[in-house]
Design an enzyme around this catalytic site. Structure first.
Site, PDB file in Angstrom:
ATOM      1  N   TYR A 172      -6.126   7.182   3.570  1.00 24.00           N
ATOM      2  CA  TYR A 172      -6.468   7.586   4.931  1.00 24.00           C
ATOM      3  C   TYR A 172      -6.829   9.071   5.023  1.00 24.00           C
ATOM      4  CZ  TYR A 172      -4.691   3.310   7.227  1.00 24.00           C
ATOM      5  OH  TYR A 172      -4.487   2.022   7.665  1.00 24.00           O
ATOM      6  N   CYS A 199       3.173  14.479   2.613  1.00 22.79           N
ATOM      7  CA  CYS A 199       2.584  13.159   2.357  1.00 22.79           C
ATOM      8  C   CYS A 199       3.642  12.353   1.634  1.00 22.79           C
ATOM      9  CB  CYS A 199       1.320  13.287   1.505  1.00 22.79           C
ATOM     10  SG  CYS A 199       0.644  11.698   0.950  1.00 22.79           S
ATOM     11  N   THR A 200       3.823  11.109   2.030  1.00 26.73           N
ATOM     12  CA  THR A 200       4.908  10.322   1.438  1.00 26.73           C
ATOM     13  C   THR A 200       4.622   9.925  -0.009  1.00 26.73           C
ATOM     14  OG1 THR A 200       3.981   8.340   2.514  1.00 26.73           O
ATOM     15  CG2 THR A 200       5.829   9.440   3.607  1.00 26.73           C
ATOM     16  N   HIS A 201       3.398  10.136  -0.490  1.00 30.61           N
ATOM     17  CA  HIS A 201       3.127   9.955  -1.916  1.00 30.61           C
ATOM     18  C   HIS A 201       3.712  11.109  -2.744  1.00 30.61           C
ATOM     19  CE1 HIS A 201       0.052   7.150  -0.451  1.00 30.61           C
ATOM     20  NE2 HIS A 201      -0.082   6.694  -1.694  1.00 30.61           N
ATOM     21  N   GLU A 243      -2.153   6.466  -6.579  1.00 29.71           N
ATOM     22  CA  GLU A 243      -2.421   5.047  -6.334  1.00 29.71           C
ATOM     23  C   GLU A 243      -2.996   4.367  -7.575  1.00 29.71           C
ATOM     24  OE1 GLU A 243      -2.240   2.899  -3.518  1.00 29.71           O
ATOM     25  OE2 GLU A 243      -0.989   4.363  -2.481  1.00 29.71           O
ATOM     26  N   CYS A 286       3.729   7.387   6.800  1.00 32.73           N
ATOM     27  CA  CYS A 286       2.455   7.961   6.371  1.00 32.73           C
ATOM     28  C   CYS A 286       2.219   9.189   7.232  1.00 32.73           C
ATOM     29  CB  CYS A 286       1.335   6.935   6.557  1.00 32.73           C
ATOM     30  SG  CYS A 286      -0.327   7.565   6.269  1.00 32.73           S
ATOM     31  N   ASP A 294       2.450   2.139   5.562  1.00 32.78           N
ATOM     32  CA  ASP A 294       1.736   3.235   4.916  1.00 32.78           C
ATOM     33  C   ASP A 294       0.340   2.749   4.559  1.00 32.78           C
ATOM     34  OD1 ASP A 294       1.242   5.766   3.767  1.00 32.78           O
ATOM     35  OD2 ASP A 294       1.788   5.051   1.786  1.00 32.78           O
ATOM     36  N   SER A 295      -0.572   3.705   4.395  1.00 29.50           N
ATOM     37  CA  SER A 295      -1.920   3.344   3.986  1.00 29.50           C
ATOM     38  C   SER A 295      -1.928   2.742   2.588  1.00 29.50           C
ATOM     39  CB  SER A 295      -2.829   4.576   4.027  1.00 29.50           C
ATOM     40  OG  SER A 295      -2.341   5.578   3.153  1.00 29.50           O
TER      41      SER A 295
END
Length: 269
Positions: free
Chosen positions: A39, A194-196, A162, A70, A7-8
């Site tokens: 990203y 989005c995986t976040h 983040e 991602c 992932d980014s």
């Protein structure tokens, strides 16, 4: 040999957590390209080059199979990588298809023609770069017809997550949902693309309302990976798990530990 998870940043840890629970005997090496995150505001060429570099790093670490955990990388880089870069003895998988197959109630690997599905009005929340690729709509069209997809580029959410600023992230989620509802007042389902975003799933659900079904990726990807490894047992990882980052290992370790609520130690990629 381990299975690579890329992932980014740290959002892919939501995928890692689910696949480790689903596949406890498989070793995973996680790579966060924290130095270049996020990203979602980059160009497609930038995303491709960064994703190739990260995937090669995981290949060099002994991973024959890499999962792009991602959505931005999956949307902007995966097809191009598969068509012209991935070595014959390696495999790179994305996270879009399991989500779309769940949305359209199709079995894994069902390649029959597209057909009508129950859901007609779907909201997609994703990064600006993912929205710009229209990759979700393209993959959906292979499997379903008659589905109206309204997209909402969720600027700022990944940065807030983040940075560990979940108060700001929740406020941004509410703002983006409000913007989506001005375009599609009554979505039947919402995709957290989005995986976040699973870290903010409760906030999305509250903002959307209880009647909207929210699809998140972690468990769907875990099931799909388990199925893939069952069919390709030579790709299953063994050995010790590892955590790599292009950013500051100490800072990333602290954030990752907060995310998953268990100690994680990253080393320099």
């Amino acid at each position: 040999m381990a299975v690579g998870i890329f992932d980014s940043g740290l959002g892919g840890l939501t995928i890692l957590d689910a696949v480790q629970a689903r596949l406890p005997d498989v070793a995973f090496t996680y790579l966060a390209d924290s130095a270049n995150a996020p990203y979602g505001v980059r160009t497609a060429d930038d995303i491709y080059e960064l994703t190739v570099a990260a995937t090669q790093r995981l290949f060099d670490a002994g991973c024959d199979l890499v999962v792009l955990a991602c959505n931005t990388a999956s949307a902007a880089a995966l097809r191009r990588m598969q068509e012209g870069w991935v070595p014959e003895d390696k495999r790179v998988l994305g996270v879009f298809v399991p989500l779309i197959e769940a949305l359209t109630e199709r079995q894994w690997g069902d390649n029959s023609p597209p057909r009508e599905v129950a859901l007609k009005h779907v909201a997609l929340f994703a990064t600006p770069a993912t929205v710009a690729t229209r990759a979700f709509q393209r993959e959906l069209a292979f499997r379903a017809i008659g589905v109206d997809v309204e997209t909402q580029a969720c600027g700022g959410v990944v940065d807030a997550i983040e940075d560990g600023d979940f108060i700001l992230a929740e406020a941004l989620v509410q703002s983006h949902v409000d913007a989506l509802k001005r375009k599609m007042p009554e979505p039947q389902a919402a995709i957290l693309g989005c995986t976040h975003y699973p870290l903010m799933q409760e906030a999305f659900q509250r903002a959307l309302g209880e009647d909207v079904k929210v699809f998140s990726q972690a468990n769907l990807v875990a099931d799909a990976l388990a199925d893939y490894l069952h069919r390709h047992p030579n790709m299953g990882g063994t050995g010790q798990a590892g955590f790599l980052t292009t950013g500051d290992p100490t800072r990333v370790s602290t954030r990752a530990t907060q995310f998953l609520r268990r100690p994680l130690t990253f080393t320099a990629a």
